[in-house]
Design a protein around this motif. Structure first.
Motif, short mmCIF file in Angstrom:
data_model
loop_
_atom_site.label_atom_id
_atom_site.label_comp_id
_atom_site.label_asym_id
_atom_site.label_seq_id
_atom_site.Cartn_x
_atom_site.Cartn_y
_atom_site.Cartn_z
N LYS A 323 -54.86 -27.14 -9.84
CA LYS A 323 -54.55 -26.09 -9.01
C LYS A 323 -53.10 -25.92 -8.31
N GLN A 324 -53.03 -27.08 -7.82
CA GLN A 324 -51.65 -27.26 -6.91
C GLN A 324 -50.61 -27.43 -7.80
N GLU A 325 -50.67 -27.91 -8.99
CA GLU A 325 -49.57 -28.04 -9.86
C GLU A 325 -49.18 -26.63 -10.54
N ASP A 328 -47.31 -24.66 -7.84
CA ASP A 328 -46.03 -25.19 -7.74
C ASP A 328 -45.17 -24.29 -8.70
#
Length: 393
Positions: A323-325, A328
């Motif tokens: 999810k963080q990728e 970003d």
């Protein structure tokens, strides 16, 4: 003021005999982006280069802002055009440009030369050596470092001379439209706009379909998706957005099918509708923002069952991203803040308390047979009555 820009590409350079097709496409995309800027610009393709020349006043930051969202561009180099190619004059213009770009700071440099005009008075190695000497004699703050220079100084001799010292990173990828067309299933979430952006970066022209379920989803939710399509179009170019009223189909599935299977069955009908519209629009594939294991409909088993309903290939650019990728990239392309606005979508409105995470295709198809009485009529109506709008940033 700099009056021209050299556009550099990377992948296009390895396209062999078809390279000119991609160069022409990139030139056309550059022309489209510059239509959003004040001023007039001449865009030319010349011997493996694309040049943008301003014809009059323009906003430098506005131009750079547009070009850094044009897929296919590896670097943007503000250049000074030198009509008088005599070496002394070229060197004077080069030093003036370096002083304007670099100021009075101390720096190391190396000169790179490219001489397309083979009748020019100096060879490329001589240009590098003599221009370097001229810089040292006229800029006491400059030192040569041929191994790790802080500044790369470029001199290109063509029908006129081009000098530059600045290189601004572009978005890379391939020009939009060189890799066919695909239909993006666009929700109001974080993932699907990122998926559309990533496919556009590979040269794919994007259309999009959004499933609206009034009154369970509001007009604000619909506008949110339109806004997201606009933000993606800043990179992908004009997007035709198909808005499908999914309420009747959604409620019919809710009434007839086991509730733990609602998500997967609704998803299958969304894919069917998207594929039908894609075929009408000349698209060759579907695109989704699914990522393995993120939610119940995105387990490996669920994806297999979803795929079974499609005949077109389904591309999932963020399938292996966490999810963080994804976040970003969403922040980078300015879709994140819009995606997290708290407006419901039809995927979340009817989520079961305990959705099946390992569906079996035979069981799902058995449940879908309960819909046979009315589903074909509803399916055709949803497609024929869809709203289609053109979105462009």
């Amino acid at each position: 003021m700099v009056k021209a820009f050299l556009i550099k590409y990377s992948e296009i350079g390895i396209k062999g005999k078809n390279r000119y097709i991609f160069e022409n496409a990139l030139r056309d995309r550059v022309v489209e982006k510059l239509r959003n800027c004040e001023g007039k610009f001449l865009v030319e393709r010349e011997n493996g280069r694309i040049y943008v020349e301003a014809e009059g006043d323009y906003d430098y930051d506005e131009v750079i802002g547009q070009l850094t969202k044009c897929f296919g561009i590896a670097h943007i180099c503000p250049v000074v055009l030198v009509e008088d190619k005599s070496f002394e004059h070229v060197c004077r213009q080069l030093v003036d440009h370096m002083e304007e770009e670099l100021g009075g700071r101390t720096f190391t440099f190396k000169v790179f030369a490219k001489r397309s005009d083979k009748k020019y008075e100096r060879t490329s190695p001589q240009i590098c050596q003599d221009a370097g000497e001229y810089i040292l004699n006229h800029m006491p703050n400059a030192k040569v470092d041929v191994h790790h220079p802080e500044v790369s100084v470029h001199v290109e001799i063509r029908h006129r001379a081009y000098v530059y010292v600045t290189s601004i990173k572009g978005p890379g990828g391939m020009p939009v439209g060189t890799s066919g067309k695909a239909m993006l299933l666009l929700s109001g979430g974080i993932d699907s706009p990122v998926a559309g952006y990533m496919m556009a970066k590979r040269g794919v022209q994007i259309e999009a379909v959004y499933f609206h379920a009034p009154p369970y989803t509001s007009e604000r939710a619909k506008q949110k998706v339109i806004d997201l399509a606009g933000l993606v179009s800043d990179y992908a170019g004009e997007i035709r957005l198909h808005i499908v009223n999914f309420t009747d189909i959604q409620m019919y599935i809710y009434d007839k099918c086991p509730h733990d299977e609602l998500t997967i069955i609704m998803r299958r009908y969304m894919m069917k509708i998207a594929e039908e519209i894609a075929g009408e629009s000349g698209c060759m594939s579907l695109v989704t923002g699914e990522s393995v294991g993120q939610v119940a409909s995105q387990t490996m088993q669920s994806l297999v069952v979803t795929n079974a309903v499609c005949t077109m290939p389904v591309f999932r650019p963020v399938i292996a991203f966490d999810k963080q990728e994804i976040i970003d990239i969403a922040e980078k392309i300015n879709t994140f803040e819009t995606s997290i606005l708290p407006y419901e979508d039809c995927c979340t409105t009817f989520v079961a308390k305990h959705p099946v995470t390992k569906p079996e295709l035979e069981k799902i198809e058995k449940s879908e047979r309960k819909l046979e009485e009315k589903i074909n009529e509803m399916f055709a109506k949803a497609i024929s009555e869809r709203e289609t709008i053109v979105v462009k940033k």
